[in-house]
Motif scaffolding. Structure first.
Motif, PDB file in Angstrom:
ATOM      1  N   LEU A   1       0.831  -1.203   0.000  1.00  0.00           N
ATOM      2  CA  LEU A   1       0.000   0.000   0.000  1.00  0.00           C
ATOM      3  C   LEU A   1       0.868   1.257   0.000  1.00  0.00           C
ATOM      4  O   LEU A   1       0.646   2.190  -0.787  1.00  0.00           O
ATOM      5  N   LEU A   2       1.889   1.269   0.866  1.00  0.00           N
ATOM      6  CA  LEU A   2       2.764   2.441   0.939  1.00  0.00           C
ATOM      7  C   LEU A   2       3.523   2.653  -0.368  1.00  0.00           C
ATOM      8  O   LEU A   2       3.675   3.790  -0.834  1.00  0.00           O
ATOM      9  N   ALA A   3       4.007   1.540  -0.960  1.00  0.00           N
ATOM     10  CA  ALA A   3       4.804   1.649  -2.188  1.00  0.00           C
ATOM     11  C   ALA A   3       3.937   2.069  -3.375  1.00  0.00           C
ATOM     12  O   ALA A   3       4.323   2.955  -4.159  1.00  0.00           O
TER      13      ALA A   3
ATOM     14  N   GLN B   1       4.410   5.805  -2.945  1.00  0.00           N
ATOM     15  CA  GLN B   1       5.817   5.689  -3.362  1.00  0.00           C
ATOM     16  C   GLN B   1       6.766   5.757  -2.156  1.00  0.00           C
ATOM     17  O   GLN B   1       7.816   6.406  -2.179  1.00  0.00           O
ATOM     18  N   ILE B   2       6.362   5.083  -1.092  1.00  0.00           N
ATOM     19  CA  ILE B   2       7.180   5.024   0.123  1.00  0.00           C
ATOM     20  C   ILE B   2       7.680   3.607   0.326  1.00  0.00           C
ATOM     21  O   ILE B   2       6.894   2.657   0.318  1.00  0.00           O
ATOM     22  N   ASN B   3       9.003   3.472   0.477  1.00  0.00           N
ATOM     23  CA  ASN B   3       9.588   2.190   0.881  1.00  0.00           C
ATOM     24  C   ASN B   3       9.684   2.217   2.403  1.00  0.00           C
ATOM     25  O   ASN B   3      10.466   2.993   2.961  1.00  0.00           O
ATOM     26  N   TYR B   4       8.890   1.368   3.055  1.00  0.00           N
ATOM     27  CA  TYR B   4       8.831   1.421   4.523  1.00  0.00           C
ATOM     28  C   TYR B   4      10.206   1.240   5.147  1.00  0.00           C
ATOM     29  O   TYR B   4      10.521   1.860   6.168  1.00  0.00           O
ATOM     30  N   ASP B   5      11.051   0.424   4.533  1.00  0.00           N
ATOM     31  CA  ASP B   5      12.389   0.179   5.088  1.00  0.00           C
ATOM     32  C   ASP B   5      13.284   1.408   5.044  1.00  0.00           C
ATOM     33  O   ASP B   5      14.339   1.428   5.687  1.00  0.00           O
ATOM     34  N   ASP B   6      12.876   2.417   4.269  1.00  0.00           N
ATOM     35  CA  ASP B   6      13.662   3.659   4.205  1.00  0.00           C
ATOM     36  C   ASP B   6      13.217   4.679   5.244  1.00  0.00           C
ATOM     37  O   ASP B   6      13.824   5.752   5.370  1.00  0.00           O
ATOM     38  N   GLU B   7      12.150   4.376   5.975  1.00  0.00           N
ATOM     39  CA  GLU B   7      11.711   5.277   7.038  1.00  0.00           C
ATOM     40  C   GLU B   7      12.779   5.331   8.134  1.00  0.00           C
ATOM     41  O   GLU B   7      13.537   4.373   8.326  1.00  0.00           O
ATOM     42  N   PRO B   8      12.886   6.445   8.892  1.00  0.00           N
ATOM     43  CA  PRO B   8      13.920   6.561   9.936  1.00  0.00           C
ATOM     44  C   PRO B   8      13.889   5.378  10.907  1.00  0.00           C
ATOM     45  O   PRO B   8      12.818   4.931  11.334  1.00  0.00           O
ATOM     46  N   ALA B   9      15.084   4.884  11.239  1.00  0.00           N
ATOM     47  CA  ALA B   9      15.196   3.716  12.124  1.00  0.00           C
ATOM     48  C   ALA B   9      14.568   3.971  13.484  1.00  0.00           C
ATOM     49  O   ALA B   9      14.038   3.047  14.114  1.00  0.00           O
ATOM     50  N   MET B  10      14.611   5.220  13.955  1.00  0.00           N
ATOM     51  CA  MET B  10      14.017   5.524  15.265  1.00  0.00           C
ATOM     52  C   MET B  10      12.524   5.231  15.257  1.00  0.00           C
ATOM     53  O   MET B  10      11.967   4.795  16.266  1.00  0.00           O
ATOM     54  N   PHE B  11      11.860   5.464  14.122  1.00  0.00           N
ATOM     55  CA  PHE B  11      10.426   5.200  14.032  1.00  0.00           C
ATOM     56  C   PHE B  11      10.154   3.700  13.946  1.00  0.00           C
ATOM     57  O   PHE B  11       9.196   3.197  14.545  1.00  0.00           O
ATOM     58  N   ARG B  12      10.989   2.979  13.164  1.00  0.00           N
ATOM     59  CA  ARG B  12      10.728   1.558  12.888  1.00  0.00           C
ATOM     60  C   ARG B  12      11.208   0.631  14.005  1.00  0.00           C
ATOM     61  O   ARG B  12      10.580  -0.385  14.289  1.00  0.00           O
ATOM     62  N   LYS B  13      12.321   0.995  14.625  1.00  0.00           N
ATOM     63  CA  LYS B  13      12.965   0.083  15.579  1.00  0.00           C
ATOM     64  C   LYS B  13      12.922   0.579  17.025  1.00  0.00           C
ATOM     65  O   LYS B  13      13.329  -0.132  17.940  1.00  0.00           O
TER      66      LYS B  13
END
Length: 517
Positions: free
Chosen positions: A190-192, A196-208
């Motif tokens: 959905l994001l891609a 056009q968002i690659n979730y893995d490119d989101e800031p690490a602080m948000f994801r991890k």
């Protein structure tokens, strides 16, 4: 101690609940009503970087303050602090550990707010609740932290999708329906495809999330005679945004924890909350921690600083407004007791949540109100408060508990008044203690009168009797439009008083303990 007839309430009803030995202790702090708080302060969605960095700064301060914390992990408005298994912090007393940790965290949050939000005023006091959970070995600690990071990933991925849909024009209800039943790969697609968002490119602080720990770094300790820096390894508090589910991080940081394997969800069974007994009055007593040092640093007047006492009363008044189930409060010096009515279901009577949220909110009010009462004094040290919860089955015992605290107020204030008058007259503190050793109340009254021409009974009632706080009905007159006669309405108002808490007070104010609404 005053050795009064009322002290049985301490002996028979106050018990130290100690966390079991040889267990790792995790204190998890969580923001109270932070959905509303983030909306009021216009936090960015799905993640506000400044708000997260403020949380990280608070966690860093915790590790710097409390050496027994070996690791912390945070996401959104939540932070978990891991105490080493052999810690004897406050002799492992649960109420002390919980209330002190959440109070210090809250205090730092308020004091550092302007560092991260220089153009935003705090519109309401932030506060947090906390719980303490014991884990028997390193394996379960590792899986506890893995569980929190898994939750971080799931929630952040969902929120990223949700807020992108809302920002694209969908209603919040439509966004929820669009995401209902989706898996991680569906959300990534959905994001891609739509944004056009690659979730893995989101800031690490948000994801991890954020991991806070002590890292060994080479630090220059001195310069030798030839101008060459001499370096030694030192532990420095570090914030990182890394994977802590897999083994790599722990293999590279074996000084923190060791590797282990358990199913993540298994750790939940250790988190058993203590429920306070039903149909009992609950008293939460909040006390300043290391306030002797705090009062010296901030040059508070001795034996009583009226401004500091009024700040305590203002914080207590805000507690009454925040928690409708508090029917009465009594305070003196750096202590306040809050009486919750016997039918309260606040936090379903979970002790850890009641203790931590009360301690946190009181601390937040104290720090927030500091400038109002001491406009020319900077807050030089972070104030913090500890708390204990007590249960009393009968109203008579609650009243005698309050009488005991007032007896302590009288005995402590009379002693301190004599002590500081002697010191101000030229005696050393040791000499003043020796002079007062073994004296009775009448001896102290005579000393004050004969040496300093002071009648103790003429001292301000707030110093001698402490402060009680309760609700009373007041009538307000509302003017009608067009010159017609107005109408009188009744409302409940919080009142601060300085009176004897004997039977006469309760006869004059029967509604305080009987009206639970």
């Amino acid at each position: 101690m005053a050795n009064s007839e009322y002290e049985y309430v301490k002996r028979e009803f106050e018990f130290d609940r100690r966390l079991p030995p040889s267990n790792w202790i995790v204190v998890r702090i969580d923001g109270c009503h932070f959905h509303r708080f983030s909306k009021i302060h216009a936090f960015e969605k799905p993640n506000d970087e400044n708000a997260l960095r403020l949380m990280n700064a608070c966690a860093t301060a915790m590790l710097e303050k409390f050496p027994d914390i070996v690791f912390a992990y945070g996401v959104s408005d939540e932070y978990s602090f891991v105490f080493r298994e052999e810690t004897e912090f406050y002799h492992r007393r649960e109420s002390k550990i919980l209330s002190l940790c959440v109070s210090y965290f809250t205090s730092v949050y308020v004091m550092k707010w302007k560092d991260f939000f220089p153009n935003k005023e705090l519109k309401e006091p932030p506060y947090f609740d906390a719980r303490a959970v014991c884990y028997p070995n390193l394996k379960t600690i590792r899986d506890y932290l893995a569980w929190r990071q898994v939750d971080c990933h799931i929630n952040n991925q969902y929120n990223t999708c949700f807020w992108m849909l809302v920002k694209s024009g969908k209603s919040e209800q439509a966004a929820q329906l669009a995401l209902k039943g989706t898996f991680a790969k569906d959300k990534n697609e959905l994001l891609a495809q739509q944004f056009q968002i690659n979730y893995d490119d989101e800031p690490a602080m948000f994801r991890k999330g954020s991991s806070v720990y002590r890292e060994k770094v080479e630090t220059t300790v001195k310069i030798d005679d030839y101008g060459t820096p001499i370096k030694r390894p030192r532990l420095k508090v570090t914030v990182a945004h890394v994977d802590i589910i897999g083994p790599e991080f722990w293999e590279n940081h074996q000084h923190i924890l060791r590797e282990g394997k358990f199913m993540h969800e298994f750790v939940k069974k250790f988190g058993i909350d203590r429920i306070l007994p039903p149909c009992n009055w609950i008293v939460v007593r909040i006390s300043g921690c290391q306030f002797d040092q705090f009062s010296i640093i901030h040059s508070l007047d001795k034996p009583n600083d009226e401004t500091a006492l009024r700040l305590m009363n203002a914080s207590a008044s805000l507690m009454m407004e925040q928690y409708p189930d508090i029917v009465f409060g009594y305070g003196f010096s750096n202590e306040y007791s809050f009486v919750f009515h016997e039918k309260t279901e606040l936090y379903q009577r979970q002790e850890s949540l009641i203790l931590s949220s009360c301690s946190s909110y009181f601390t937040s009010c104290y720090v927030t109100k500091w400038k109002e009462f001491s406009p020319h004094k900077e807050l030089m040290q972070t104030p913090r408060f500890e708390a204990v919860a007590l249960c009393y089955p009968k109203l008579k015992i609650v009243c005698e508990y309050l009488s005991w605290r007032q007896a302590e107020c009288h005995a402590g204030n009379q002693y301190n008044t004599c002590f500081w008058m002697l010191v101000k007259s030229g005696k050393s503190e040791t000499e003043a203690h020796e002079i007062l050793k073994g004296t009775l109340s009448k001896d102290k009254n005579e000393l004050l009168f004969q040496q300093f021409q002071m009648n103790y009974n003429n001292e301000p009632a707030m110093f001698r009797k402490g402060s009680c706080i309760y609700r009373r009905k007041v009538e307000e007159f509302a003017e009608a439009e067009g010159g017609d006669n107005g109408t009188a309405r009744e409302r409940w108002d919080v009142k601060v008083d300085h009176v004897d808490l004997g039977p006469g007070f309760w006869r004059k104010h029967p509604w305080i303990m009987t009206n639970c609404n």
